[in-house]
Scaffold this motif. Structure first.
Motif, PDB file in Angstrom:
ATOM      1  N   PHE A 159       0.834  -1.206   0.000  1.00  0.00           N
ATOM      2  CA  PHE A 159       0.000   0.000   0.000  1.00  0.00           C
ATOM      3  C   PHE A 159       0.869   1.256   0.000  1.00  0.00           C
ATOM      4  CE2 PHE A 159      -2.095   3.413   2.428  1.00  0.00           C
ATOM      5  CZ  PHE A 159      -3.185   3.627   1.616  1.00  0.00           C
ATOM      6  N   GLY A 160       1.917   1.250   0.792  1.00  0.00           N
ATOM      7  CA  GLY A 160       2.803   2.416   0.848  1.00  0.00           C
ATOM      8  C   GLY A 160       2.551   3.268   2.071  1.00  0.00           C
ATOM      9  N   ASN A 161       2.808   4.546   1.940  1.00  0.00           N
ATOM     10  CA  ASN A 161       2.733   5.452   3.069  1.00  0.00           C
ATOM     11  C   ASN A 161       1.697   6.533   2.785  1.00  0.00           C
ATOM     12  OD1 ASN A 161       3.100   7.210   5.124  1.00  0.00           O
ATOM     13  ND2 ASN A 161       5.333   7.321   4.926  1.00  0.00           N
ATOM     14  N   ILE A 162       0.704   6.607   3.647  1.00  0.00           N
ATOM     15  CA  ILE A 162      -0.404   7.549   3.411  1.00  0.00           C
ATOM     16  C   ILE A 162       0.080   8.999   3.413  1.00  0.00           C
ATOM     17  CG2 ILE A 162      -1.130   7.740   5.831  1.00  0.00           C
ATOM     18  CD1 ILE A 162      -3.595   7.400   2.926  1.00  0.00           C
ATOM     19  N   ASP A 163       1.176   9.278   4.135  1.00  0.00           N
ATOM     20  CA  ASP A 163       1.709  10.643   4.191  1.00  0.00           C
ATOM     21  C   ASP A 163       2.113  11.147   2.809  1.00  0.00           C
ATOM     22  OD1 ASP A 163       1.328  10.713   6.857  1.00  0.00           O
ATOM     23  OD2 ASP A 163       3.364  10.057   7.359  1.00  0.00           O
ATOM     24  N   GLU A 164       2.551  10.212   1.968  1.00  0.00           N
ATOM     25  CA  GLU A 164       2.935  10.566   0.608  1.00  0.00           C
ATOM     26  C   GLU A 164       1.750  11.207  -0.136  1.00  0.00           C
ATOM     27  OE1 GLU A 164       4.216   7.093  -1.491  1.00  0.00           O
ATOM     28  OE2 GLU A 164       5.259   8.218  -3.034  1.00  0.00           O
ATOM     29  N   LEU A 165       0.584  10.577   0.007  1.00  0.00           N
ATOM     30  CA  LEU A 165      -0.624  11.102  -0.643  1.00  0.00           C
ATOM     31  C   LEU A 165      -1.055  12.418  -0.011  1.00  0.00           C
ATOM     32  CD1 LEU A 165      -2.924   8.002  -1.184  1.00  0.00           C
ATOM     33  CD2 LEU A 165      -2.107   9.568  -2.925  1.00  0.00           C
ATOM     34  N   ASN A 200      -1.988  18.012  -0.845  1.00  0.00           N
ATOM     35  CA  ASN A 200      -2.155  19.188   0.029  1.00  0.00           C
ATOM     36  C   ASN A 200      -3.396  19.082   0.906  1.00  0.00           C
ATOM     37  OD1 ASN A 200       0.097  20.702  -0.723  1.00  0.00           O
ATOM     38  ND2 ASN A 200      -0.936  21.331  -2.614  1.00  0.00           N
ATOM     39  N   ILE A 201      -3.549  17.935   1.520  1.00  0.00           N
ATOM     40  CA  ILE A 201      -4.731  17.731   2.349  1.00  0.00           C
ATOM     41  C   ILE A 201      -4.492  18.358   3.716  1.00  0.00           C
ATOM     42  CG2 ILE A 201      -6.214  16.011   3.420  1.00  0.00           C
ATOM     43  CD1 ILE A 201      -5.160  14.114   1.127  1.00  0.00           C
ATOM     44  N   GLU A 202      -5.517  19.087   4.169  1.00  0.00           N
ATOM     45  CA  GLU A 202      -5.441  19.658   5.508  1.00  0.00           C
ATOM     46  C   GLU A 202      -5.820  18.564   6.507  1.00  0.00           C
ATOM     47  OE1 GLU A 202      -4.870  22.783   6.891  1.00  0.00           O
ATOM     48  OE2 GLU A 202      -4.021  23.424   4.967  1.00  0.00           O
ATOM     49  N   VAL A 203      -4.827  18.019   7.170  1.00  0.00           N
ATOM     50  CA  VAL A 203      -5.101  17.010   8.185  1.00  0.00           C
ATOM     51  C   VAL A 203      -4.843  17.664   9.533  1.00  0.00           C
ATOM     52  CG1 VAL A 203      -4.454  14.738   9.059  1.00  0.00           C
ATOM     53  CG2 VAL A 203      -4.412  15.185   6.618  1.00  0.00           C
ATOM     54  N   PRO A 204      -5.733  17.432  10.494  1.00  0.00           N
ATOM     55  CA  PRO A 204      -5.514  18.013  11.809  1.00  0.00           C
ATOM     56  C   PRO A 204      -4.088  17.721  12.286  1.00  0.00           C
ATOM     57  CG  PRO A 204      -7.526  16.699  11.771  1.00  0.00           C
ATOM     58  CD  PRO A 204      -6.905  16.579  10.423  1.00  0.00           C
ATOM     59  N   SER A 205      -3.370  18.738  12.657  1.00  0.00           N
ATOM     60  CA  SER A 205      -1.972  18.538  13.046  1.00  0.00           C
ATOM     61  C   SER A 205      -1.911  17.831  14.394  1.00  0.00           C
ATOM     62  CB  SER A 205      -1.260  19.877  13.133  1.00  0.00           C
ATOM     63  OG  SER A 205      -1.692  20.543  14.289  1.00  0.00           O
ATOM     64  N   PRO A 206      -0.775  17.226  14.696  1.00  0.00           N
ATOM     65  CA  PRO A 206      -0.660  16.492  15.960  1.00  0.00           C
ATOM     66  C   PRO A 206      -0.867  17.385  17.174  1.00  0.00           C
ATOM     67  CG  PRO A 206       1.167  15.985  14.499  1.00  0.00           C
ATOM     68  CD  PRO A 206       0.423  17.138  13.878  1.00  0.00           C
ATOM     69  N   MET A 207      -0.702  18.705  16.986  1.00  0.00           N
ATOM     70  CA  MET A 207      -0.921  19.614  18.096  1.00  0.00           C
ATOM     71  C   MET A 207      -2.387  19.611  18.508  1.00  0.00           C
ATOM     72  SD  MET A 207       1.975  20.824  18.792  1.00  0.00           S
ATOM     73  CE  MET A 207       1.667  22.283  19.802  1.00  0.00           C
ATOM     74  N   GLN A 208      -3.275  19.517  17.495  1.00  0.00           N
ATOM     75  CA  GLN A 208      -4.689  19.506  17.806  1.00  0.00           C
ATOM     76  C   GLN A 208      -5.090  18.092  18.227  1.00  0.00           C
ATOM     77  OE1 GLN A 208      -5.673  20.875  13.887  1.00  0.00           O
ATOM     78  NE2 GLN A 208      -6.599  22.721  14.711  1.00  0.00           N
ATOM     79  N   LEU A 223       1.840   5.477  -6.599  1.00  0.00           N
ATOM     80  CA  LEU A 223       1.135   5.496  -7.878  1.00  0.00           C
ATOM     81  C   LEU A 223       0.076   6.596  -7.911  1.00  0.00           C
ATOM     82  CD1 LEU A 223       0.712   3.867 -10.554  1.00  0.00           C
ATOM     83  CD2 LEU A 223      -1.026   2.562  -9.338  1.00  0.00           C
ATOM     84  N   TYR A 224      -0.732   6.660  -6.853  1.00  0.00           N
ATOM     85  CA  TYR A 224      -1.821   7.629  -6.874  1.00  0.00           C
ATOM     86  C   TYR A 224      -1.336   9.059  -6.603  1.00  0.00           C
ATOM     87  CZ  TYR A 224      -5.266   4.142  -7.953  1.00  0.00           C
ATOM     88  OH  TYR A 224      -5.995   3.190  -8.624  1.00  0.00           O
ATOM     89  N   SER A 225      -0.216   9.204  -5.892  1.00  0.00           N
ATOM     90  CA  SER A 225       0.379  10.539  -5.774  1.00  0.00           C
ATOM     91  C   SER A 225       0.832  11.006  -7.143  1.00  0.00           C
ATOM     92  CB  SER A 225       1.614  10.529  -4.873  1.00  0.00           C
ATOM     93  OG  SER A 225       1.316  10.005  -3.642  1.00  0.00           O
ATOM     94  N   ALA A 226       1.428  10.085  -7.907  1.00  0.00           N
ATOM     95  CA  ALA A 226       1.907  10.436  -9.241  1.00  0.00           C
ATOM     96  C   ALA A 226       0.750  10.825 -10.153  1.00  0.00           C
ATOM     97  CB  ALA A 226       2.685   9.266  -9.833  1.00  0.00           C
ATOM     98  N   PHE A 227      -0.334  10.049 -10.103  1.00  0.00           N
ATOM     99  CA  PHE A 227      -1.518  10.393 -10.917  1.00  0.00           C
ATOM    100  C   PHE A 227      -1.977  11.809 -10.590  1.00  0.00           C
ATOM    101  CE2 PHE A 227      -2.943   5.684 -11.173  1.00  0.00           C
ATOM    102  CZ  PHE A 227      -2.275   5.521 -12.374  1.00  0.00           C
TER     103      PHE A 227
END
Lengths: 321, 108
Positions: free
Chosen positions: A57-63, A68-76, B48-52
């Motif tokens: 699957f990989g690393n969700i942080d990459e996505l 540029n998703i606004e995710v609640p920061s660890p501070m909140q 893959l989906y980041s690249a897309f």
């Protein structure tokens, strides 16, 4: 396949539900499902296939970074994740303290049953007023224990208040709890049905004893005693069934949840007000009029009303399944 | 397995290459990469989906919803003209990169 779904749900739990992200999640799921199906097709076991799909699957942080998703920061404060151990402890505690509340209600209803039976049996020898005074002691003791149980359980269950706010379940836990809940359903139904049957039958014991055998104080008292014990058993069953089912539903965050939680406390809360008041009313009426032979009628009436109330709460709760 | 740090700059190139041969969707692309490299490189789902997402934002690919198969609609990706130009640039860049790095590679 469920595992993959809940894995993705977990990954996306903290993200805003924008159309773009919902689409992305669907695409990811479809892609992972394709991979899973192909692996199964090539003879991999369920566990192997799921393992590979998740490891690739990989690393969700990459996505998150890329989009540029606004995710609640660890501070909140973020949504807490419930682990398997936490969930198991919560299920255990909810059942245990739920049973203590059930026991309290049982004591509240059987206390007058013992009082009525005891005063009637001894009343023949020592007189009604003295018998009543004598049996006040166990009556008050049982109600005091019951109120203590309500308060103690209530305080202990306070620690799970945080489950009233949103949370997520640890990965694959949803499925485990869903299975547990499904396994519990026959017991839940059985307890509710048994409770309802007991409630319906309870007045019959009193009526048949007094009408068919003999309409005297002795059979009346035995009848009231049996009636109250049956109602008490029924209410105990309702509470036990309700709390067990409720803790699964709470963990799965099913249905509209806050009202259910209120009902959870409702039976206990109502019981802790109704039974001491009934006791006070009964004693006041009895001592003021001295009509001990008739005042006991308060107990079966309150017993049946309370049983009916608990049944309605349980059934309404059961309907929301 | 290759470390993802080394190959990062060329994930886009691989995807664009596969789209040269026709429109495709997520799983097919990742499967083709896996097979073409004899499983030496497996592109992670999130990569893959980041690249897309990145390629589409830059206008190098476009996406559309495919016909329904087995009850689901796949998202297909299509190479654009800008994407083709970008792909050619990346190919030239790789040639130079390879030349440069090769100077420092010694058979041991």
């Amino acid at each position: 396949m469920e595992t993959i779904k809940s894995y993705l749900d977990n990954m996306f739990a903290n993200m805003p539900k924008t159309p773009a992200l919902i689409k992305l999640k669907e695409d990811l799921l479809s892609s992972m499902e394709d991979k899973y199906n192909e692996m199964k097709y090539h003879g991999k076991s369920e566990n192997e296939a799921i393992g590979i799909v998740i490891s690739e699957f990989g690393n969700i942080d990459e996505l998150i970074r890329e989009m540029n998703i606004e995710v609640p920061s660890p501070m909140q404060p973020t949504v807490p994740v419930i682990t398997k151990e936490e969930a198991e402890r919560m299920i255990h505690d909810k059942k245990f303290f739920g049973n203590l509340i059930a026991l309290g209600v049982f004591l509240c209803i059987t206390a007058p049953a013992i009082f009525v039976l005891g005063t009637t049996l001894t009343g023949f020898q020592i007189g009604e007023d003295r018998a009543a005074t004598l049996f006040l002691f166990p009556l008050f003791l049982m109600i005091a224990i019951a109120v203590g149980l309500f308060i103690f359980s209530g305080i202990q269950l306070e620690q799970y208040k945080y489950l009233e706010k949103p949370f997520t379940l640890d990965y694959s836990l949803t499925e485990i709890i869903r299975k547990k809940k499904a396994a519990n359903l026959p017991y839940f139904t059985l307890k509710i049905v048994a409770g309802v049957v007991l409630c319906i039958l309870s007045p019959l014991t009193l009526i048949s004893l007094t009408v068919f055998i003999d309409d005297n104080d002795f059979y009346g008292a035995v009848g009231v005693f049996l009636l109250l014990v049956m109602v008490a058993t029924a209410v105990t069953l309702f509470i036990n069934a309700g709390t067990t089912m409720d803790c699964y539903k709470q963990l799965l965050q099913e249905g509209d949840y806050t009202p259910e939680r209120k009902e959870d406390k409702l039976v206990g809360a109502v019981a802790s007000i109704v039974w001491p008041l009934t006791t006070a009313g009964y004693l006041l009426w009895s001592f003021l009029t001295g009509d001990w032979h008739i005042t006991w009628i308060v107990w079966p009436i309150m017993g049946i009303l309370f049983g009916a109330f608990s049944a309605v709460v349980s059934i309404v709760r059961g309907d929301q399944n | 397995m290759i470390s993802s740090d080394v190959i990062r700059g060329y994930n886009d190139t691989m995807i664009l290459f596969l789209l040269l041969h026709g429109d495709s969707y997520g799983y097919e692309i990742s499967k083709n990469i896996k097979e073409m490299t004899s499983e030496k490189y497996i592109m992670k789902e999130t990569t893959l989906y980041s690249a897309f997402s990145r390629l589409e934002k830059n206008g190098y690919i476009s996406s559309y919803s495919g016909d329904e198969t087995n009850g689901k609609r796949r998202t297909y990706y299509k190479l654009t003209n800008e994407g083709l130009i970008y792909y050619k640039e990346k190919c030239q860049e790789w040639q130079i990169t390879k030349e440069v790095v090769d100077k420092f590679i010694k058979e041991m």
